[in-house]
Design an enzyme around this catalytic site. Structure first.
Site, PDB file in Angstrom:
ATOM      1  N   ASP A  74       0.843  -1.203   0.035  1.00 28.29           N
ATOM      2  CA  ASP A  74      -0.022   0.157  -0.016  1.00 28.29           C
ATOM      3  C   ASP A  74       0.887   1.233   0.005  1.00 28.29           C
ATOM      4  O   ASP A  74       0.419   2.336   0.309  1.00 28.29           O
ATOM      5  CB  ASP A  74      -0.832   0.106   1.047  1.00 28.29           C
ATOM      6  CG  ASP A  74      -1.974  -1.145   1.115  1.00 28.29           C
ATOM      7  OD1 ASP A  74      -2.330  -1.090  -0.029  1.00 28.29           O
ATOM      8  OD2 ASP A  74      -2.581  -1.299   2.317  1.00 28.29           O
TER       9      ASP A  74
ATOM     10  N   HIS B 164      27.706   5.815 -12.751  1.00 29.86           N
ATOM     11  CA  HIS B 164      26.428   5.926 -12.032  1.00 29.86           C
ATOM     12  C   HIS B 164      26.443   4.809 -10.706  1.00 29.86           C
ATOM     13  O   HIS B 164      25.395   4.221 -10.303  1.00 29.86           O
ATOM     14  CB  HIS B 164      25.285   5.374 -12.957  1.00 29.86           C
ATOM     15  CG  HIS B 164      25.102   6.326 -13.995  1.00 29.86           C
ATOM     16  ND1 HIS B 164      24.446   6.115 -15.005  1.00 29.86           N
ATOM     17  CD2 HIS B 164      25.543   7.596 -14.122  1.00 29.86           C
ATOM     18  CE1 HIS B 164      24.205   7.097 -15.845  1.00 29.86           C
ATOM     19  NE2 HIS B 164      25.005   8.186 -15.145  1.00 29.86           N
TER      20      HIS B 164
ATOM     21  N   ASP C 197      28.466  13.134  -5.870  1.00 31.14           N
ATOM     22  CA  ASP C 197      27.460  13.941  -6.843  1.00 31.14           C
ATOM     23  C   ASP C 197      26.250  14.108  -5.993  1.00 31.14           C
ATOM     24  O   ASP C 197      25.359  12.838  -6.206  1.00 31.14           O
ATOM     25  CB  ASP C 197      27.514  13.118  -7.973  1.00 31.14           C
ATOM     26  CG  ASP C 197      26.684  13.795  -9.123  1.00 31.14           C
ATOM     27  OD1 ASP C 197      26.054  14.837  -9.015  1.00 31.14           O
ATOM     28  OD2 ASP C 197      26.940  13.610 -10.481  1.00 31.14           O
TER      29      ASP C 197
ATOM     30  N   ASP D  18      22.879  20.444  -8.772  1.00 32.49           N
ATOM     31  CA  ASP D  18      23.420  19.325  -9.431  1.00 32.49           C
ATOM     32  C   ASP D  18      25.138  19.620  -9.173  1.00 32.49           C
ATOM     33  O   ASP D  18      25.681  20.344  -9.974  1.00 32.49           O
ATOM     34  CB  ASP D  18      23.367  19.037 -10.951  1.00 32.49           C
ATOM     35  CG  ASP D  18      23.820  17.541 -11.270  1.00 32.49           C
ATOM     36  OD1 ASP D  18      24.589  16.895 -10.772  1.00 32.49           O
ATOM     37  OD2 ASP D  18      23.929  17.554 -12.623  1.00 32.49           O
TER      38      ASP D  18
ATOM     39  N   HIS E 114      32.310  10.985 -20.628  1.00 35.43           N
ATOM     40  CA  HIS E 114      31.058  11.269 -20.556  1.00 35.43           C
ATOM     41  C   HIS E 114      31.072  12.693 -21.055  1.00 35.43           C
ATOM     42  O   HIS E 114      32.170  13.557 -21.352  1.00 35.43           O
ATOM     43  CB  HIS E 114      30.312  11.450 -19.332  1.00 35.43           C
ATOM     44  CG  HIS E 114      31.165  11.989 -18.268  1.00 35.43           C
ATOM     45  ND1 HIS E 114      30.998  13.310 -17.753  1.00 35.43           N
ATOM     46  CD2 HIS E 114      31.857  11.459 -17.035  1.00 35.43           C
ATOM     47  CE1 HIS E 114      31.746  13.599 -16.938  1.00 35.43           C
ATOM     48  NE2 HIS E 114      32.203  12.442 -16.379  1.00 35.43           N
TER      49      HIS E 114
ATOM     50  N   HIS F 158      25.213  19.472 -19.058  1.00 39.94           N
ATOM     51  CA  HIS F 158      23.864  19.312 -19.723  1.00 39.94           C
ATOM     52  C   HIS F 158      22.992  20.474 -19.209  1.00 39.94           C
ATOM     53  O   HIS F 158      23.377  21.004 -18.036  1.00 39.94           O
ATOM     54  CB  HIS F 158      23.226  18.170 -18.901  1.00 39.94           C
ATOM     55  CG  HIS F 158      23.327  17.647 -17.682  1.00 39.94           C
ATOM     56  ND1 HIS F 158      22.580  18.332 -16.571  1.00 39.94           N
ATOM     57  CD2 HIS F 158      24.222  17.186 -17.207  1.00 39.94           C
ATOM     58  CE1 HIS F 158      22.917  17.938 -15.690  1.00 39.94           C
ATOM     59  NE2 HIS F 158      24.152  17.057 -15.549  1.00 39.94           N
TER      60      HIS F 158
ATOM     61  N   HIS G 209      18.618  16.539 -15.744  1.00 36.57           N
ATOM     62  CA  HIS G 209      18.840  16.730 -17.183  1.00 36.57           C
ATOM     63  C   HIS G 209      17.633  17.513 -17.909  1.00 36.57           C
ATOM     64  O   HIS G 209      16.743  16.836 -18.151  1.00 36.57           O
ATOM     65  CB  HIS G 209      19.045  15.286 -17.674  1.00 36.57           C
ATOM     66  CG  HIS G 209      20.305  14.650 -16.973  1.00 36.57           C
ATOM     67  ND1 HIS G 209      20.971  13.268 -17.533  1.00 36.57           N
ATOM     68  CD2 HIS G 209      21.272  14.996 -16.346  1.00 36.57           C
ATOM     69  CE1 HIS G 209      21.945  12.940 -17.010  1.00 36.57           C
ATOM     70  NE2 HIS G 209      22.272  14.149 -16.124  1.00 36.57           N
TER      71      HIS G 209
ATOM     72  N   GLU H  83      31.060  19.732 -15.961  1.00 36.25           N
ATOM     73  CA  GLU H  83      31.445  18.674 -14.956  1.00 36.25           C
ATOM     74  C   GLU H  83      32.341  17.566 -15.611  1.00 36.25           C
ATOM     75  O   GLU H  83      32.085  16.350 -15.865  1.00 36.25           O
ATOM     76  CB  GLU H  83      30.139  17.670 -14.800  1.00 36.25           C
ATOM     77  CG  GLU H  83      29.307  17.665 -15.869  1.00 36.25           C
ATOM     78  CD  GLU H  83      28.006  16.652 -15.504  1.00 36.25           C
ATOM     79  OE1 GLU H  83      28.042  15.830 -14.714  1.00 36.25           O
ATOM     80  OE2 GLU H  83      26.801  17.441 -15.568  1.00 36.25           O
TER      81      GLU H  83
ATOM     82  N   TYR I  76      38.662   9.259 -14.704  1.00 40.16           N
ATOM     83  CA  TYR I  76      38.519   8.033 -14.158  1.00 40.16           C
ATOM     84  C   TYR I  76      39.545   7.008 -14.480  1.00 40.16           C
ATOM     85  O   TYR I  76      39.571   6.623 -15.712  1.00 40.16           O
ATOM     86  CB  TYR I  76      37.011   7.429 -14.491  1.00 40.16           C
ATOM     87  CG  TYR I  76      36.158   8.546 -14.500  1.00 40.16           C
ATOM     88  CD1 TYR I  76      35.447   9.003 -13.137  1.00 40.16           C
ATOM     89  CD2 TYR I  76      35.821   9.574 -15.442  1.00 40.16           C
ATOM     90  CE1 TYR I  76      34.641  10.074 -12.918  1.00 40.16           C
ATOM     91  CE2 TYR I  76      34.943  10.449 -15.341  1.00 40.16           C
ATOM     92  CZ  TYR I  76      34.333  10.869 -14.207  1.00 40.16           C
ATOM     93  OH  TYR I  76      33.417  12.101 -14.025  1.00 40.16           O
TER      94      TYR I  76
ATOM     95  N   ARG J  58      35.857  14.143 -10.455  1.00 42.27           N
ATOM     96  CA  ARG J  58      34.785  14.949 -11.186  1.00 42.27           C
ATOM     97  C   ARG J  58      34.263  15.969 -10.583  1.00 42.27           C
ATOM     98  O   ARG J  58      34.420  16.082  -9.062  1.00 42.27           O
ATOM     99  CB  ARG J  58      33.500  14.266 -11.507  1.00 42.27           C
ATOM    100  CG  ARG J  58      32.503  15.040 -12.176  1.00 42.27           C
ATOM    101  CD  ARG J  58      31.453  14.502 -12.938  1.00 42.27           C
ATOM    102  NE  ARG J  58      30.464  13.732 -12.000  1.00 42.27           N
ATOM    103  CZ  ARG J  58      30.294  12.374 -11.703  1.00 42.27           C
ATOM    104  NH1 ARG J  58      31.162  11.610 -12.501  1.00 42.27           N
ATOM    105  NH2 ARG J  58      29.430  11.905 -10.982  1.00 42.27           N
TER     106      ARG J  58
ATOM    107  N   GLU K 257      31.807  19.533 -10.425  1.00 39.24           N
ATOM    108  CA  GLU K 257      30.703  19.922 -11.375  1.00 39.24           C
ATOM    109  C   GLU K 257      30.011  21.120 -10.622  1.00 39.24           C
ATOM    110  O   GLU K 257      29.753  20.895  -9.244  1.00 39.24           O
ATOM    111  CB  GLU K 257      29.731  18.818 -11.323  1.00 39.24           C
ATOM    112  CG  GLU K 257      28.349  19.126 -11.942  1.00 39.24           C
ATOM    113  CD  GLU K 257      27.242  17.972 -11.970  1.00 39.24           C
ATOM    114  OE1 GLU K 257      27.491  17.026 -11.249  1.00 39.24           O
ATOM    115  OE2 GLU K 257      26.580  17.971 -12.963  1.00 39.24           O
TER     116      GLU K 257
HETATM  117  N1  GLY Z   1      23.765  14.229 -11.287  1.00 37.12           N
HETATM  118  C1  GLY Z   1      23.680  13.676 -12.474  1.00 37.12           C
HETATM  119  C2  GLY Z   1      24.533  14.139 -13.437  1.00 37.12           C
HETATM  120  O1  GLY Z   1      25.556  14.811 -13.012  1.00 37.12           O
HETATM  121  O2  GLY Z   1      24.494  14.196 -14.884  1.00 37.12           O
HETATM  122 MN    MN Z   2      25.113  16.745 -13.896  1.00 36.88          MN
HETATM  123 MN    MN Z   3      25.924  15.659 -11.074  1.00 40.50          MN
END
Ligand code: GLY
Ligand code: MN
Ligand code: MN
Length: 409
Positions: free
Chosen positions: A33, A219, A236, A247, A319, A323, A330, A353, A357, A374, A376
């Site tokens: 529920d 991820h 992150d 972000d 990557h 974004h 995103h 960002e 790695y 990273r 960002e």
């Molecule tokens: N936290 C998601 C990204 O950096 O795209």
């Molecule tokens: Mn991001």
């Molecule tokens: Mn991020």
């Protein structure tokens, strides 16, 4: 008023016979529920300001209607107050309010044979129902116009994003101050959970708290391993405030001191990030931050011998550099127009960002193994250049080591 102005602006871009249909999800069950916390669909909320589940807005130049859940004494005892059909017209500035249960009978009455219907179906049962009811129409997508509007943020949206950025920045500072070797990743995550809840916000996305080699899994969200002295931890995490996301990523040493190899890699990422941010201004190509970041990382890794001259960077940086950011982490908006990179305009918000790695690999000097970094930040394009919404959060090696040497935050 803000939602009314947005509807007016959007309609002014479309033909007189347009009918816009936007839905927001019913509640989703997690198990038994138990429901997931409800969050309205971004396009729907942007144009209506209505926060309840299971509703459909029908917007044309002549009228504005909403299908919504009716009042229900029993359900309201269990789940809370509903706006209901009587209050909805004045509260939401509607011409007509209809019971969502009457969708089948009433939707067709709001459409004429020559209506040009805009509807973007998502994968939910409510949308399948609408698609079935409208099967004889040629449905158009609203994204080109609506998402262009959402891409350029209004002042009030930027103000909310600044507040979200401040709350997230403060949480990252607390995490740097409170981390200790032996702590589990989830304990460090709890600094964010607590700070976000205290500020009446929530995570905008599942946070990544990744110690050592876990930072090389892009991820990684398990967040269940112990943090070791000598390792870095990559976090992150960003909150969503009033439906707007922040972000942020920071990477710092678990014991407060970067090793020399960690410093080398960190400084390359930081140099790339600062130069990429610097390139953001009205009229500049939106691809430029990525190109600049890649060039600097390539050169930096060649200088320390991790890449041969001209060797592909993709095994260490795989990557994009940013974004759009807004109601969705995103966020919506095209990156290209007519197959060309578009240019930055005032009011756009983008993340920057870059990262490096380095997974364990026999061909790589072990001093660099399992370093994942990273950095960002969230950047808004202004009249002349840009403002870093997350600019109050420290990121140089000296700043981080100095902060982490104090223990009383
Ligand atoms: N936290 C998601 C990204 O950096 O795209
Ligand atoms: Mn991001
Ligand atoms: Mn991020």
């Amino acid at each position: 008023m803000i939602h009314q102005n947005r509807r007016k602006e959007l309609l002014s871009q479309l033909d007189d016979n347009c009918v816009l249909i936007l839905s927001t999800n019913p509640e989703q069950f997690r198990n038994g529920d138990v429901t997931f916390p409800f969050r309205p669909q971004s396009d729907f909320f942007y144009l209506t300001g209505f926060e309840e589940p299971e509703a459909i807005a029908v917007i044309s130049k002549e009228s504005y209607s909403m299908f919504l859940r009716p009042k229900d004494e029993t359900r309201e005892i269990w789940d809370g107050t509903r706006l209901g059909l009587t209050q909805a017209p004045s509260n939401l500035k509607l011409d007509h309010a209809y019971d969502i249960g009457q969708l089948e009978d009433k939707l067709a009455q709001l459409i004429t044979a020559d209506s040009c219907i805009y509807f973007d179906a998502k994968s939910c049962t409510l949308d399948s129902k609408i698609t079935n009811l409208l099967s004889q129409y040629n449905l158009k997508s609203l994204q080109a116009s609506l998402h262009e509007m959402r891409l350029i943020k209004e002042e009030s949206e930027i103000l909310t994003m600044q507040k979200a950025a401040n709350i997230s920045s403060a949480a990252h500072t607390l995490a740097m101050a409170q981390v200790t070797p032996g702590m589990f990743e989830y304990e460090l995550q709890s600094v964010f959970d607590s700070h976000f809840v205290k500020n009446n916000t929530q995570h905008a996305y599942t946070p990544i708290v990744a110690g050592g080699k876990n930072a090389c899994v892009l991820h990684y969200i398990e967040n269940n391993q112990p943090l070791k002295s000598g390792d870095l931890v990559l976090i992150d995490a960003g909150c969503e405030l009033d439906y707007y996301a922040s972000d942020i990523t920071r990477t710092f040493p678990v014991n407060g001191q970067f090793s020399e190899p960690q410093k080398q890699i960190y400084q390359i990422v930081l140099d790339a990030q600062l130069a990429a941010i610097n390139s953001i201004k009205p009229g500049a190509d939106v691809h430029m931050p990525h190109k600049i970041a890649c060039d600097i990382i390539q050169q930096g890794l060649e200088n320390i011998g991790l890449l041969a001259p001209g060797e592909s960077l993709s095994k260490f940086y795989m990557h994009g550099t940013g974004h759009w950011l807004g109601m969705d982490v995103h966020d919506v908006g095209k990156y290209q127009v007519n197959k060309q990179h578009r240019v930055f305009e005032k009011g756009m918000v983008i993340t920057v960002e870059p990262g490096i790695y380095i997974r364990k690999d026999d061909k790589i000097d072990p001093i660099y193994h399992n370093i994942g970094i990273r950095i960002e930040d969230d950047v808004v394009v202004t009249d002349q250049g840009n403002t870093v919404l997350t600019g109050s959060l420290i990121k140089t090696i000296n700043e981080i080591e100095a902060l982490m040497s104090q223990t009383n935050l």
